[in-house]
Motif scaffolding. Structure first.
Motif, short mmCIF file in Angstrom:
data_model
loop_
_atom_site.label_atom_id
_atom_site.label_comp_id
_atom_site.label_asym_id
_atom_site.label_seq_id
_atom_site.Cartn_x
_atom_site.Cartn_y
_atom_site.Cartn_z
N LYS A 56 -8.26 -6.80 -2.51
CA LYS A 56 -9.72 -6.81 -2.66
C LYS A 56 -10.15 -6.07 -3.91
O LYS A 56 -11.03 -6.50 -4.66
CB LYS A 56 -10.38 -6.18 -1.43
N PHE A 57 -9.52 -4.91 -4.16
CA PHE A 57 -9.86 -4.14 -5.36
C PHE A 57 -9.43 -4.89 -6.62
O PHE A 57 -10.12 -4.84 -7.64
CB PHE A 57 -9.20 -2.76 -5.31
N ALA A 58 -8.30 -5.59 -6.55
CA ALA A 58 -7.83 -6.36 -7.70
C ALA A 58 -8.80 -7.48 -8.03
O ALA A 58 -9.05 -7.78 -9.20
CB ALA A 58 -6.43 -6.92 -7.42
N GLU A 59 -9.37 -8.12 -7.00
CA GLU A 59 -10.34 -9.19 -7.23
C GLU A 59 -11.57 -8.67 -7.96
O GLU A 59 -12.18 -9.38 -8.77
CB GLU A 59 -10.76 -9.80 -5.88
N GLU A 60 -11.95 -7.42 -7.66
CA GLU A 60 -13.11 -6.81 -8.31
C GLU A 60 -12.73 -6.10 -9.61
O GLU A 60 -13.59 -5.48 -10.25
CB GLU A 60 -13.77 -5.81 -7.37
N GLU A 61 -11.43 -6.15 -9.95
CA GLU A 61 -10.91 -5.49 -11.16
C GLU A 61 -11.23 -4.00 -11.15
O GLU A 61 -11.62 -3.42 -12.16
CB GLU A 61 -11.46 -6.16 -12.43
N GLU A 62 -11.04 -3.38 -9.99
CA GLU A 62 -11.27 -1.96 -9.84
C GLU A 62 -9.95 -1.24 -9.60
O GLU A 62 -8.99 -1.81 -9.08
CB GLU A 62 -12.22 -1.68 -8.67
N ALA A 63 -9.91 0.03 -9.99
CA ALA A 63 -8.72 0.84 -9.82
C ALA A 63 -8.43 1.05 -8.33
O ALA A 63 -9.35 1.13 -7.52
CB ALA A 63 -8.90 2.19 -10.51
N TYR A 64 -7.14 1.14 -8.00
CA TYR A 64 -6.76 1.36 -6.61
C TYR A 64 -5.38 1.99 -6.56
O TYR A 64 -4.42 1.48 -7.14
CB TYR A 64 -6.76 0.04 -5.84
N TYR A 65 -5.28 3.14 -5.88
CA TYR A 65 -4.00 3.84 -5.75
C TYR A 65 -3.96 4.54 -4.39
O TYR A 65 -4.50 5.63 -4.23
CB TYR A 65 -3.82 4.85 -6.88
N PRO A 66 -3.35 3.90 -3.39
CA PRO A 66 -3.32 4.51 -2.06
C PRO A 66 -2.26 5.60 -1.96
O PRO A 66 -1.22 5.55 -2.63
CB PRO A 66 -2.97 3.33 -1.15
N ILE A 67 -2.53 6.58 -1.12
CA ILE A 67 -1.56 7.62 -0.80
C ILE A 67 -1.32 7.56 0.70
O ILE A 67 -2.25 7.70 1.49
CB ILE A 67 -2.07 9.01 -1.21
N VAL A 68 -0.07 7.32 1.09
CA VAL A 68 0.28 7.16 2.49
C VAL A 68 1.15 8.34 2.91
O VAL A 68 2.16 8.64 2.27
CB VAL A 68 1.04 5.84 2.74
N ALA A 69 0.77 9.00 3.99
CA ALA A 69 1.56 10.10 4.53
C ALA A 69 2.05 9.71 5.92
O ALA A 69 1.24 9.43 6.81
CB ALA A 69 0.73 11.38 4.61
N ALA A 70 3.35 9.67 6.10
CA ALA A 70 3.95 9.28 7.38
C ALA A 70 4.69 10.48 7.98
O ALA A 70 5.63 11.00 7.37
CB ALA A 70 4.91 8.11 7.18
N GLU A 71 4.26 10.89 9.15
CA GLU A 71 4.91 12.01 9.83
C GLU A 71 6.02 11.49 10.75
O GLU A 71 5.79 10.63 11.60
CB GLU A 71 3.90 12.80 10.64
N GLU A 72 7.21 12.02 10.52
CA GLU A 72 8.38 11.71 11.34
C GLU A 72 8.54 10.21 11.59
O GLU A 72 8.52 9.74 12.73
CB GLU A 72 8.30 12.47 12.67
N PRO A 73 8.72 9.43 10.54
CA PRO A 73 8.88 7.97 10.72
C PRO A 73 10.12 7.62 11.52
O PRO A 73 10.23 6.51 12.03
CB PRO A 73 8.98 7.45 9.28
N GLU A 74 11.04 8.58 11.66
CA GLU A 74 12.28 8.30 12.39
C GLU A 74 12.12 8.29 13.90
O GLU A 74 13.06 7.96 14.63
CB GLU A 74 13.34 9.35 12.03
N ALA A 75 10.94 8.63 14.40
CA ALA A 75 10.75 8.81 15.84
C ALA A 75 11.22 7.59 16.64
O ALA A 75 10.80 6.47 16.38
CB ALA A 75 9.28 9.07 16.14
N HIS A 76 12.11 7.82 17.60
CA HIS A 76 12.61 6.82 18.56
C HIS A 76 13.48 5.74 17.90
O HIS A 76 13.78 4.74 18.56
CB HIS A 76 11.46 6.13 19.29
N LEU A 77 13.86 5.91 16.63
CA LEU A 77 14.60 4.85 15.94
C LEU A 77 16.08 5.18 15.78
O LEU A 77 16.46 6.33 15.53
CB LEU A 77 13.99 4.59 14.56
#
Length: 383
Positions: free
Chosen positions: A295-316
């Motif tokens: 959506k941001f690319a369609e509007e030619e706007e800047a976009y940089y997400p930051i994702v924080a994942a706590e303990e992604p190993e849970a139950h795996l």
């Protein structure tokens, strides 16, 4: 070229008295329980996300006399980088447009932007005040949190091009399907069809409902009896049974996810273990960030997400942990992971590891030096 949040400073938050952390694009936070990993994640969310509405008295650091700090301060520094995540002198035009007067330059004419978040008690309205400012400098670490802010540089707009997504350790896609504010709920709420496609799909659903009714004696009998409701009304009434949602807008209310080894072995998420449900929940966040990016690319706007994942190993299982880690690091933007998994730590580059330790009065962070030489292992026998 893109950007990177290469440094975060935190003061007065939970068990953190005062720390600075250098951040690569992929940062893996390790340490014992209660070492401050989650505190760093939540401080980031306070600076860029929506954690401010969950603030409580317990979030303010207590000094050696059990007196809480009057303020929580979080600074993040944003710098331009190339595709190899190496710092470059200038931001791209789209980031200049987004950051505006928040862009500064150091003595080496390298651009940067600093966003400060200050949290304090609101003595007038009650509760807490959370304010953001743009700083003119990245002050030395000594007494950095005492650097004065320019009240004219208060940030009054949302930082939509720099969203922060925090994924708690407790996650379950099956439960999240029922929550409008979950990431999968947000994806479902964005389902849109044009009028022509909507009419065509609803016609197909209507035919499907009629066919299901014809081929089911119990449903047909139920419809016959329900239509007797018109005996109580002046005007004749009509009962309609729809085994499948009648309107496109209602499809998301009965949305389910099935998973299995093949088409003949698919089961609803509610019948899968917590490992699969947790993994699926993480992947919905990745899907949501990609949809938002488009959506941001369609509007030619800047976009940089930051994702924080706590303990992604849970139950795996270890093999699944390795696969999930690779999927996370391939995500667009910046990724912060907290983990106790030796398998994830083994996959991470040593330069990405940040060790948090807790002492009596503070939390400290350690990392390997970029120019550190690791001696070869001694393959000889010890006596």
């Amino acid at each position: 070229m893109t950007i990177l949040v290469d440094k975060i400073r935190i003061s007065g938050f939970r068990g953190i008295r005062n720390i600075e952390i250098d951040l690569p694009r992929i940062a893996v936070l390790i340490g014992l329980n209660n070492a401050g990993k989650t505190s760093v994640v939540k401080a980031f969310q306070l600076a860029l996300g929506d954690y401010s509405r969950y603030l409580s008295e317990e979030d303010f650091y207590l000094d050696e006399n059990d007196k809480p700090f009057s303020e929580i301060t979080v600074d993040i520094r944003i710098v331009p980088v190339n595709k190899g995540d190496e710092r470059v002198p200038l931001f791209e035009e789209e980031w200049i447009d987004f950051l505006g007067d928040k862009v500064q330059a150091d003595n080496n004419e390298k651009q940067f932007s600093v966003i400060r978040t200050v949290c304090s008690h609101d003595l007038i309205r009650g509760g807490f005040s959370v304010l953001r400012y743009s700083l003119d400098t990245w002050p030395p670490f000594t007494n950095w949190n005492n650097a004065k802010v320019n009240q004219k540089k208060k940030i009054r707009t949302n930082l939509q091009s720099l969203p922060y997504f925090s994924i708690d350790a407790q996650r379950d896609l099956h439960s999240e399907l029922k929550e409008k504010n979950s990431f999968v709920g947000k994806i479902l709420s964005n389902i849109k069809y044009n009028d022509e496609d909507k009419s065509a799909l609803e016609e197909i659903i209507s035919d499907l409902n009629n066919e299901a009714l014809k081929k089911s004696q119990p449903l047909a009998k139920l419809k016959t009896h329900l239509e007797k409701l018109n005996q109580s009304f002046v005007n004749s009434g009509k009962a309609e049974i729809t085994p499948f949602p009648k309107k496109i807008r209602d499809l998301s209310k009965q949305f389910t996810v099935h998973f299995g080894e093949n088409d003949n072995n698919l089961f609803s998420m509610e019948y899968h273990g917590m490992g699969t449900r947790s993994w699926a929940s993480l992947l919905t966040v990745k899907a949501f960030t990609e949809l938002t990016s488009e959506k941001f690319a369609e509007e030619e706007e800047a976009y940089y997400p930051i994702v924080a994942a706590e303990e992604p190993e849970a139950h795996l299982h270890p093999n699944a942990q390795r696969t999930l880690y690779k999927q996370l690091v391939e995500s667009q933007g910046q990724v912060i992971i907290t983990t106790h998994s030796p398998y994830i730590v083994a996959l991470a580059d040593q330069s990405e590891l940040r060790l948090l330790t807790s002492n009596d009065s503070d939390i400290e962070v350690r990392q390997l030096s970029n120019n550190m030489v690791i001696p070869p292992k001694n393959n000889g026998c010890q006596t």
